[in-house]
Design an enzyme around this catalytic site. Structure first.
Site, PDB file in Angstrom:
ATOM      1  N   ARG A  90     -29.220   2.230  23.132  1.00 46.24           N
ATOM      2  CA  ARG A  90     -30.246   3.274  23.183  1.00 46.24           C
ATOM      3  C   ARG A  90     -29.707   4.583  22.607  1.00 46.24           C
ATOM      4  O   ARG A  90     -30.427   5.289  21.878  1.00 46.24           O
ATOM      5  CB  ARG A  90     -30.708   3.487  24.626  1.00 46.24           C
ATOM      6  CG  ARG A  90     -31.742   4.597  24.754  1.00 46.24           C
ATOM      7  CD  ARG A  90     -32.215   4.764  26.181  1.00 46.24           C
ATOM      8  NE  ARG A  90     -33.232   5.801  26.251  1.00 46.24           N
ATOM      9  CZ  ARG A  90     -33.957   6.066  27.340  1.00 46.24           C
ATOM     10  NH1 ARG A  90     -33.764   5.382  28.453  1.00 46.24           N
ATOM     11  NH2 ARG A  90     -34.863   7.023  27.322  1.00 46.24           N
ATOM     12  N   ASN A 144     -39.604  -2.630  26.545  1.00 51.27           N
ATOM     13  CA  ASN A 144     -40.041  -1.943  25.322  1.00 51.27           C
ATOM     14  C   ASN A 144     -39.409  -2.545  24.070  1.00 51.27           C
ATOM     15  O   ASN A 144     -38.313  -3.100  24.142  1.00 51.27           O
ATOM     16  CB  ASN A 144     -39.658  -0.461  25.411  1.00 51.27           C
ATOM     17  CG  ASN A 144     -40.606   0.321  26.290  1.00 51.27           C
ATOM     18  OD1 ASN A 144     -41.815   0.133  26.219  1.00 51.27           O
ATOM     19  ND2 ASN A 144     -40.057   1.196  27.118  1.00 51.27           N
ATOM     20  N   CYS A 164     -47.377  -0.956  31.008  1.00 48.09           N
ATOM     21  CA  CYS A 164     -46.756   0.343  30.778  1.00 48.09           C
ATOM     22  C   CYS A 164     -47.201   1.283  31.888  1.00 48.09           C
ATOM     23  O   CYS A 164     -48.284   1.109  32.458  1.00 48.09           O
ATOM     24  CB  CYS A 164     -47.175   0.893  29.408  1.00 48.09           C
ATOM     25  SG  CYS A 164     -46.455   2.499  28.989  1.00 48.09           S
ATOM     26  N   HIS A 194     -47.774   3.170  23.846  1.00 46.17           N
ATOM     27  CA  HIS A 194     -47.129   4.421  23.452  1.00 46.17           C
ATOM     28  C   HIS A 194     -47.852   5.096  22.291  1.00 46.17           C
ATOM     29  O   HIS A 194     -47.263   5.923  21.582  1.00 46.17           O
ATOM     30  CB  HIS A 194     -45.648   4.203  23.112  1.00 46.17           C
ATOM     31  CG  HIS A 194     -44.825   3.888  24.324  1.00 46.17           C
ATOM     32  ND1 HIS A 194     -43.461   3.766  24.296  1.00 46.17           N
ATOM     33  CD2 HIS A 194     -45.180   3.681  25.627  1.00 46.17           C
ATOM     34  CE1 HIS A 194     -43.002   3.501  25.511  1.00 46.17           C
ATOM     35  NE2 HIS A 194     -44.044   3.443  26.334  1.00 46.17           N
ATOM     36  N   TYR A 244     -46.244  10.403  24.176  1.00 48.07           N
ATOM     37  CA  TYR A 244     -45.572   9.851  23.000  1.00 48.07           C
ATOM     38  C   TYR A 244     -46.202  10.331  21.703  1.00 48.07           C
ATOM     39  O   TYR A 244     -45.580  10.244  20.641  1.00 48.07           O
ATOM     40  CB  TYR A 244     -45.581   8.319  23.053  1.00 48.07           C
ATOM     41  CG  TYR A 244     -44.628   7.746  24.071  1.00 48.07           C
ATOM     42  CD1 TYR A 244     -43.291   7.533  23.769  1.00 48.07           C
ATOM     43  CD2 TYR A 244     -45.058   7.446  25.355  1.00 48.07           C
ATOM     44  CE1 TYR A 244     -42.406   7.020  24.703  1.00 48.07           C
ATOM     45  CE2 TYR A 244     -44.178   6.930  26.310  1.00 48.07           C
ATOM     46  CZ  TYR A 244     -42.860   6.729  25.975  1.00 48.07           C
ATOM     47  OH  TYR A 244     -41.988   6.229  26.902  1.00 48.07           O
TER      48      TYR A 244
END
Length: 421
Positions: A90, A144, A164, A194, A244
């Site tokens: 990440r 995700n 989500c 998102h 987002y």
């Protein structure tokens, strides 16, 4: 009822356990299995999970294991919450795209594609093993990028629904502002995972009064502050975009911030170290307050509601999920995976009708859907050219020189996770 959580060693898991304990009448779990290859984390999380169940008087049994096949054997539902490559991957997703002046984020843009490439093959292998263990099991995906992962699962014929926490977060926020129970709030929530907009906020159900204009008038400053977007923009749009959408509507501002501030990955890694230390305290028998800063707010309520609807037909009659479009948004292919309100029951989700979508949102939705098509193709079949095509198609990139550079960087950083590289 047996429920299995793959990625059960996640620091998220106590949030989920707390929901299972509090909402046991909605979802009566007899056996909960936490599966994770990280034995040290699993031991800490599993111990806290048992203490939470004991404190709240839940009679269910909690089992921990690194053996995926044993963990999913006979499961009625399997929740996926894994992170291939961990927080280290990440950290990379959130940093190397910045070298090209592109947003660094783990679920969208170049970082989101990297995560999809690492994740889809792993998830599909897990799903195949779930199907062998119990062909009727439901797979609930919280991993995700949820839209791409859910599409991969559905395309392979799995009984899967994507989940989500964005919508339930808005529901709780709006309910608090209006002084009503969350169950009174029904969102007209439309788009892709998102990439969604709240186009109406209704009281009482799908046919209820739309109070979104009143919310924007009376609480516009608070809503805008949460989204880190200017209030005049929300007033011009007349809708509430997902947070987002800031990566699109304020792209350059976000990039400047990301270049000068610690990455979210580094913050989360620090929190995880603190949380795991807390989880090891044998006196701790409830989720710590710090967990609220980790992310995933209300995840447990959403997961319980969805699992209950799929397994027993109980739970909320309407829920925001990720599922096949099937004509709901006429400007998208039927097999696109959208995020909308749906009626959910043991046969799965059925999207509710959606009012015509403003071209301002429909155009971006169609563009990102095309990117997701190409991203899934790259995840399934590999190859540098497929990665390049997906990056070039993404509206946050869209320039051939950037796509070339980002392709090389993505492959270099993720080679160990890409069988074809």
């Amino acid at each position: 009822m047996k429920l299995t959580v793959v990625g059960g060693g996640s620091t998220y898991t106590p949030e989920l356990i707390d929901g299972f304990a509090r909402l046991r009448d909605t979802l009566p779990i007899e056996e909960l299995v936490l599966v994770d290859p990280a034995a040290d984390r699993l031991e800490l999380v599993g111990g806290l999970a048992r203490r939470i169940f004991a404190r709240q008087g839940h009679p269910g049994r909690i089992v921990t294991t690194a053996d995926l096949d044993a963990g999913v054997d006979g499961a009625d539902a399997v929740l996926l919450q894994l992170r291939v490559g961990g927080q280290a991957a990440r950290q990379q997703d959130e940093t190397w795209p910045l070298d090209c002046g592109c947003v660094g984020q783990e679920t969208t843009g170049a970082g989101g594609l990297a995560k999809a490439l690492r994740t889809v093959p792993v998830v599909l292998d897990i799903a195949d093993r779930v199907r062998r263990a119990n062909p009727r099991a439901w797979i609930i995906d919280f991993t995700n990028p949820v839209g791409i992962v859910t599409r991969a699962l559905l395309q392979a014929g799995h009984r899967a629904v994507g989940l989500c926490n964005v919508a339930i977060g808005f529901q709780r926020k709006f309910a608090g502002l209006l002084g009503v129970a969350p169950s009174e709030i029904h969102l007209d929530h439309v788009g892709l995972n998102h990439l969604t907009w709240e186009t109406a906020v209704r009281l009482g159900g799908p046919e209820g009064e739309d109070v979104l204009p009143a919310l924007l008038t009376g609480h516009g400053d608070a809503i805008a502050a949460d989204l880190h977007l200017p209030r005049p923009l929300l007033e011009r749009l007349g809708v509430v975009p997902s947070y987002y959408l800031r990566y699109y509507y304020a792209h350059d501002e976000v990039v400047r911030e990301q270049r000068t501030k610690p990455s979210r990955a580094s913050e989360v890694a620090r929190m995880e170290r603190e949380l795991l230390q807390m989880y090891g305290d044998p006196a701790l028998d409830e989720k710590p307050a710090l967990l609220a800063k980790r992310g995933g707010a209300y995840y447990s309520e959403a997961a319980v509601d969805l699992a209950a609807a799929l397994l027993t037909g109980s739970g909320s009659p309407y829920q925001v999920v990720n599922t096949h479009n099937n004509g709901t948004l006429p400007f998208l292919p039927d097999d696109a995976v959208i995020e909308v309100q749906a009626a959910v029951g043991p046969k799965g989700p059925t999207p509710l009708p959606v009012t015509p979508v403003d071209p301002l949102y429909a155009g971006l939705t169609a563009n990102v859907t095309a990117y997701e098509d190409l991203a899934l193709d790259a995840a399934l079949r590999g190859g540098r050219d497929r990665v390049f095509r997906a990056l070039l198609a993404h509206p946050l990139i869209g320039r051939h020189a950037h796509a070339e550079t980002l392709t090389d960087t993505l492959v270099a950083h993720n080679r160990e996770h890409l069988a074809w590289a």
